[in-house]
Design a protein around this motif. Sequence first.
Motif, PDB file in Angstrom:
ATOM      1  N   GLU A 129       0.806  -1.317  -0.102  1.00  0.00           N
ATOM      2  CA  GLU A 129      -0.027  -0.036   0.130  1.00  0.00           C
ATOM      3  C   GLU A 129       0.879   1.214   0.156  1.00  0.00           C
ATOM      4  O   GLU A 129       1.774   1.278   0.729  1.00  0.00           O
ATOM      5  CB  GLU A 129      -0.861   0.052   1.272  1.00  0.00           C
ATOM      6  CG  GLU A 129      -1.679   1.376   1.250  1.00  0.00           C
ATOM      7  CD  GLU A 129      -2.397   1.429   2.457  1.00  0.00           C
ATOM      8  OE1 GLU A 129      -3.259   2.272   2.874  1.00  0.00           O
ATOM      9  OE2 GLU A 129      -2.663   0.561   3.320  1.00  0.00           O
ATOM     10  N   LEU A 130       0.583   2.198  -1.090  1.00  0.00           N
ATOM     11  CA  LEU A 130       1.281   3.320  -0.825  1.00  0.00           C
ATOM     12  C   LEU A 130       0.695   4.340   0.130  1.00  0.00           C
ATOM     13  O   LEU A 130      -0.484   4.721  -0.001  1.00  0.00           O
ATOM     14  CB  LEU A 130       1.056   4.090  -2.425  1.00  0.00           C
ATOM     15  CG  LEU A 130       1.643   5.328  -2.529  1.00  0.00           C
ATOM     16  CD1 LEU A 130       3.277   5.367  -2.440  1.00  0.00           C
ATOM     17  CD2 LEU A 130       1.261   5.967  -3.771  1.00  0.00           C
ATOM     18  N   THR A 131       1.510   4.457   1.091  1.00  0.00           N
ATOM     19  CA  THR A 131       1.064   5.533   2.331  1.00  0.00           C
ATOM     20  C   THR A 131       1.627   6.715   2.279  1.00  0.00           C
ATOM     21  O   THR A 131       0.863   7.648   2.967  1.00  0.00           O
ATOM     22  CB  THR A 131       1.523   4.661   3.604  1.00  0.00           C
ATOM     23  OG1 THR A 131       2.889   4.708   3.564  1.00  0.00           O
ATOM     24  CG2 THR A 131       0.936   3.232   3.714  1.00  0.00           C
TER      25      THR A 131
ATOM     26  N   SER B  53      10.662  11.221  -2.125  1.00  0.00           N
ATOM     27  CA  SER B  53      10.536   9.779  -1.689  1.00  0.00           C
ATOM     28  C   SER B  53       9.199   9.303  -1.681  1.00  0.00           C
ATOM     29  O   SER B  53       8.162  10.225  -1.736  1.00  0.00           O
ATOM     30  CB  SER B  53      11.008   9.685  -0.311  1.00  0.00           C
ATOM     31  OG  SER B  53      10.394  10.595   0.651  1.00  0.00           O
ATOM     32  N   ALA B  54       8.877   7.844  -1.327  1.00  0.00           N
ATOM     33  CA  ALA B  54       7.837   7.413  -1.204  1.00  0.00           C
ATOM     34  C   ALA B  54       7.466   6.420  -0.256  1.00  0.00           C
ATOM     35  O   ALA B  54       9.039   5.762  -0.082  1.00  0.00           O
ATOM     36  CB  ALA B  54       7.093   6.963  -2.622  1.00  0.00           C
ATOM     37  N   THR B  55       6.637   5.885   0.206  1.00  0.00           N
ATOM     38  CA  THR B  55       6.787   4.734   1.222  1.00  0.00           C
ATOM     39  C   THR B  55       5.571   4.103   1.162  1.00  0.00           C
ATOM     40  O   THR B  55       4.322   4.588   0.818  1.00  0.00           O
ATOM     41  CB  THR B  55       6.489   5.538   2.759  1.00  0.00           C
ATOM     42  OG1 THR B  55       7.530   6.630   2.972  1.00  0.00           O
ATOM     43  CG2 THR B  55       6.583   4.440   3.847  1.00  0.00           C
ATOM     44  N   LEU B  56       5.842   2.641   1.359  1.00  0.00           N
ATOM     45  CA  LEU B  56       4.823   1.794   0.960  1.00  0.00           C
ATOM     46  C   LEU B  56       4.874   0.792   2.219  1.00  0.00           C
ATOM     47  O   LEU B  56       5.826   0.404   2.431  1.00  0.00           O
ATOM     48  CB  LEU B  56       4.962   0.851  -0.343  1.00  0.00           C
ATOM     49  CG  LEU B  56       4.804   1.817  -1.648  1.00  0.00           C
ATOM     50  CD1 LEU B  56       6.169   2.276  -2.148  1.00  0.00           C
ATOM     51  CD2 LEU B  56       4.468   1.105  -2.722  1.00  0.00           C
ATOM     52  N   ASP B  57       3.723   0.448   2.329  1.00  0.00           N
ATOM     53  CA  ASP B  57       3.696  -0.826   3.438  1.00  0.00           C
ATOM     54  C   ASP B  57       2.976  -1.927   2.966  1.00  0.00           C
ATOM     55  O   ASP B  57       2.196  -2.033   2.351  1.00  0.00           O
ATOM     56  CB  ASP B  57       3.005  -0.114   4.968  1.00  0.00           C
ATOM     57  CG  ASP B  57       3.706   0.894   5.593  1.00  0.00           C
ATOM     58  OD1 ASP B  57       4.859   0.913   5.356  1.00  0.00           O
ATOM     59  OD2 ASP B  57       2.855   1.825   6.319  1.00  0.00           O
ATOM     60  N   ARG B  58       3.346  -3.287   3.690  1.00  0.00           N
ATOM     61  CA  ARG B  58       2.550  -4.276   3.423  1.00  0.00           C
ATOM     62  C   ARG B  58       1.191  -4.168   3.612  1.00  0.00           C
ATOM     63  O   ARG B  58       0.690  -3.940   4.661  1.00  0.00           O
ATOM     64  CB  ARG B  58       3.243  -5.475   4.051  1.00  0.00           C
ATOM     65  CG  ARG B  58       2.674  -6.751   3.766  1.00  0.00           C
ATOM     66  CD  ARG B  58       3.553  -7.936   4.442  1.00  0.00           C
ATOM     67  NE  ARG B  58       3.639  -8.165   5.686  1.00  0.00           N
ATOM     68  CZ  ARG B  58       4.568  -8.387   6.345  1.00  0.00           C
ATOM     69  NH1 ARG B  58       5.624  -8.975   5.723  1.00  0.00           N
ATOM     70  NH2 ARG B  58       4.846  -8.127   7.658  1.00  0.00           N
ATOM     71  N   TYR B  59       0.305  -4.727   2.448  1.00  0.00           N
ATOM     72  CA  TYR B  59      -1.116  -4.668   2.806  1.00  0.00           C
ATOM     73  C   TYR B  59      -1.381  -6.039   2.885  1.00  0.00           C
ATOM     74  O   TYR B  59      -1.496  -7.210   1.970  1.00  0.00           O
ATOM     75  CB  TYR B  59      -1.655  -4.348   1.477  1.00  0.00           C
ATOM     76  CG  TYR B  59      -3.173  -4.359   1.566  1.00  0.00           C
ATOM     77  CD1 TYR B  59      -4.052  -3.568   2.618  1.00  0.00           C
ATOM     78  CD2 TYR B  59      -3.994  -5.228   0.630  1.00  0.00           C
ATOM     79  CE1 TYR B  59      -5.366  -3.875   2.522  1.00  0.00           C
ATOM     80  CE2 TYR B  59      -5.380  -5.279   0.494  1.00  0.00           C
ATOM     81  CZ  TYR B  59      -5.929  -4.471   1.479  1.00  0.00           C
ATOM     82  OH  TYR B  59      -7.431  -4.363   1.680  1.00  0.00           O
ATOM     83  N   ASP B  60      -1.880  -6.388   4.188  1.00  0.00           N
ATOM     84  CA  ASP B  60      -2.209  -7.957   4.812  1.00  0.00           C
ATOM     85  C   ASP B  60      -3.264  -8.500   4.147  1.00  0.00           C
ATOM     86  O   ASP B  60      -3.582  -9.617   4.284  1.00  0.00           O
ATOM     87  CB  ASP B  60      -1.978  -7.778   6.386  1.00  0.00           C
ATOM     88  CG  ASP B  60      -0.661  -7.683   6.827  1.00  0.00           C
ATOM     89  OD1 ASP B  60       0.213  -7.815   6.334  1.00  0.00           O
ATOM     90  OD2 ASP B  60      -0.694  -7.298   7.895  1.00  0.00           O
TER      91      ASP B  60
ATOM     92  N   ALA C 167       8.189  -8.781   2.470  1.00  0.00           N
ATOM     93  CA  ALA C 167       8.973  -7.772   3.122  1.00  0.00           C
ATOM     94  C   ALA C 167       7.751  -6.995   3.608  1.00  0.00           C
ATOM     95  O   ALA C 167       6.565  -6.946   3.238  1.00  0.00           O
ATOM     96  CB  ALA C 167       9.389  -6.847   2.057  1.00  0.00           C
ATOM     97  N   PRO C 168       7.899  -6.294   4.949  1.00  0.00           N
ATOM     98  CA  PRO C 168       7.062  -5.526   5.608  1.00  0.00           C
ATOM     99  C   PRO C 168       6.751  -4.100   4.946  1.00  0.00           C
ATOM    100  O   PRO C 168       5.921  -3.481   5.323  1.00  0.00           O
ATOM    101  CB  PRO C 168       7.651  -5.315   6.880  1.00  0.00           C
ATOM    102  CG  PRO C 168       9.179  -5.336   6.719  1.00  0.00           C
ATOM    103  CD  PRO C 168       9.198  -6.361   5.700  1.00  0.00           C
ATOM    104  N   GLY C 169       7.571  -3.724   3.860  1.00  0.00           N
ATOM    105  CA  GLY C 169       7.298  -2.603   3.277  1.00  0.00           C
ATOM    106  C   GLY C 169       8.680  -1.930   2.151  1.00  0.00           C
ATOM    107  O   GLY C 169       9.438  -2.756   2.270  1.00  0.00           O
ATOM    108  N   ILE C 170       8.422  -0.944   1.604  1.00  0.00           N
ATOM    109  CA  ILE C 170       9.308  -0.342   0.653  1.00  0.00           C
ATOM    110  C   ILE C 170       9.557   1.025   1.074  1.00  0.00           C
ATOM    111  O   ILE C 170       8.665   1.770   1.203  1.00  0.00           O
ATOM    112  CB  ILE C 170       8.932  -0.415  -0.624  1.00  0.00           C
ATOM    113  CG1 ILE C 170       8.407  -1.935  -1.228  1.00  0.00           C
ATOM    114  CG2 ILE C 170      10.099  -0.133  -1.894  1.00  0.00           C
ATOM    115  CD1 ILE C 170       7.358  -2.214  -2.310  1.00  0.00           C
ATOM    116  N   ASP C 171      10.849   1.510   1.130  1.00  0.00           N
ATOM    117  CA  ASP C 171      11.169   2.933   1.184  1.00  0.00           C
ATOM    118  C   ASP C 171      11.813   3.459  -0.009  1.00  0.00           C
ATOM    119  O   ASP C 171      12.818   2.868  -0.356  1.00  0.00           O
ATOM    120  CB  ASP C 171      12.129   3.146   2.360  1.00  0.00           C
ATOM    121  CG  ASP C 171      11.335   2.682   3.756  1.00  0.00           C
ATOM    122  OD1 ASP C 171      10.294   3.061   3.912  1.00  0.00           O
ATOM    123  OD2 ASP C 171      11.848   2.291   4.485  1.00  0.00           O
ATOM    124  N   VAL C 172      11.331   4.040  -0.960  1.00  0.00           N
ATOM    125  CA  VAL C 172      11.598   4.743  -2.143  1.00  0.00           C
ATOM    126  C   VAL C 172      12.314   5.978  -2.092  1.00  0.00           C
ATOM    127  O   VAL C 172      11.652   7.154  -1.346  1.00  0.00           O
ATOM    128  CB  VAL C 172      10.541   4.525  -3.244  1.00  0.00           C
ATOM    129  CG1 VAL C 172      11.098   5.119  -4.454  1.00  0.00           C
ATOM    130  CG2 VAL C 172       9.932   3.228  -3.171  1.00  0.00           C
TER     131      VAL C 172
END
Length: 498
Positions: free
Chosen positions: A193-195, A202-209, A218-223
């Motif tokens: 999920e793009l949060t 930058s952009a931050t994404l977290d795992r969508y359960d 992976a629990p998330g992505i830091d771009v």
Amino acid sequence: MRLPARRLLPATAVAAVSALLTGCFAGAESATEGEAGGKRIRVAMMQPPRSGLSPLSDDAFKLSRWSTAETLVRLDEDGDAEPALATKWTQSGRSWTFTLREGVTFHDGTDLTAETVVRSLGEAADASPKPRILDGVDLTAKARGEHTVVVTTGTEDPLVPQRLSSPQLSILAAKAYTGKTVNPVGAGTGPFELTRVDGTSSATLDRYDGYWGGKAQAPGIDVRFVPDGTARAAALRSGEADIVEAVPVSQAALLDEDLITEVPMPRTNTLYLNTEKGAFKDASLRAAAREAIDAESIVKGVYEGRADVAEGLLGPALPWASELRAPVSRAKAGAPSGKTITIGTFTDRAELPEVAATLQQQLQKAGFKVRLDVREYANIESDALAGEFDAFILSRATVLDSGDPAAYLYSDFASDGSFNISQLANSGVDRALTKAGGTRSGEARRKAVIQAEAAVLATDAAVPMLHERVIQGDAASVVGAAHDPRERELVTADTHLK
């Protein structure tokens, strides 16, 4: 063969890069550990968003590469359509009926329904400008019940499923369309999920359960967006990034070979020859130019060995092309006899002026007199399309957003093609291109495409020289990063750090 590194960064440059990285990746280390265990993936991207990450722009490919926005259909390695948010489809004339996958939720918790699909496709069809994949296509979508969508085009189109695989036709939740622009934050269906989006930095994404395809590893992505190629390479070297897009050739030699992957791109560097007027109206002189070109020396000298010598217009990014290709009969070479030719190209891609200089030497050795005209692309395109050059060097994408090369071949080589730099008007080529464009997707279409390629090559209207690669950097801890020639995938649900 790997060439030795030709230059190292001076101390002042190292200091500058370190300062740049400190700004770009500040706080990334503290965000590495995910709350639910595992490590977050740090990605250094080349180009920042140009349209606020709107899926109706080229920013859509970022949403796809981060596995946050999805489409009805995806493509397999051969470019054939596979189920994604749609599980099956059927064609009836100009209409295609898609059955939607049930149990899919958007990141805001709302359900995927036929109405949400119709809204997303309608926004794309009505956009100005339209997404490239719909350029010249009249497309409408209507809901038939809760999980069925009927897509209709103005004329019968065998590539509708492939078109719907374009990231620019991603399906987003209704809330994405409530403002003046399309906002993808919290509106996708993918495993991440793009949060948060911080402008162009930058952009931050977290795992969508709740992902329908199973929880991401992976629990998330830091771009971080890092346009400077030296800085991106340094981020991989220093351990401040886990995955790095588009490592420059000049920096690849400074990295551990185990950390880089050269991905063949559907992009061919081609010499287009003007068949309408000038020296190359003569087919024997086009053949002489073809025989004079030493593409291998260009690959070694300009691309430092990190490209593939061309066998045709379509390269190794389309693995089926070489399997279907047969020898092509061409005209015999004539004598250049000091004929003067002008070759045009542009500065926007740094390697092209070098390619032009090398070609100038090779063609002069063969007996041509060669002048070069090198400008910025914006200042030279109109002259190229108007046939003002004897030859033109172009790095050209060979599959467009549908993942199919027939549109590229028609655009560049049909008598009425919109990008016909060679000014080619050949009835046999036109018939082959029309057949390829009208053939149903699958093996039959691929064979028709290769037959069209052969018809073009037989005219020597274009001399393909090399197929480009992009260099991706993956840290030793990265498992399962995608290496996608179409640049639609990068971090998937299976990608993680060990």
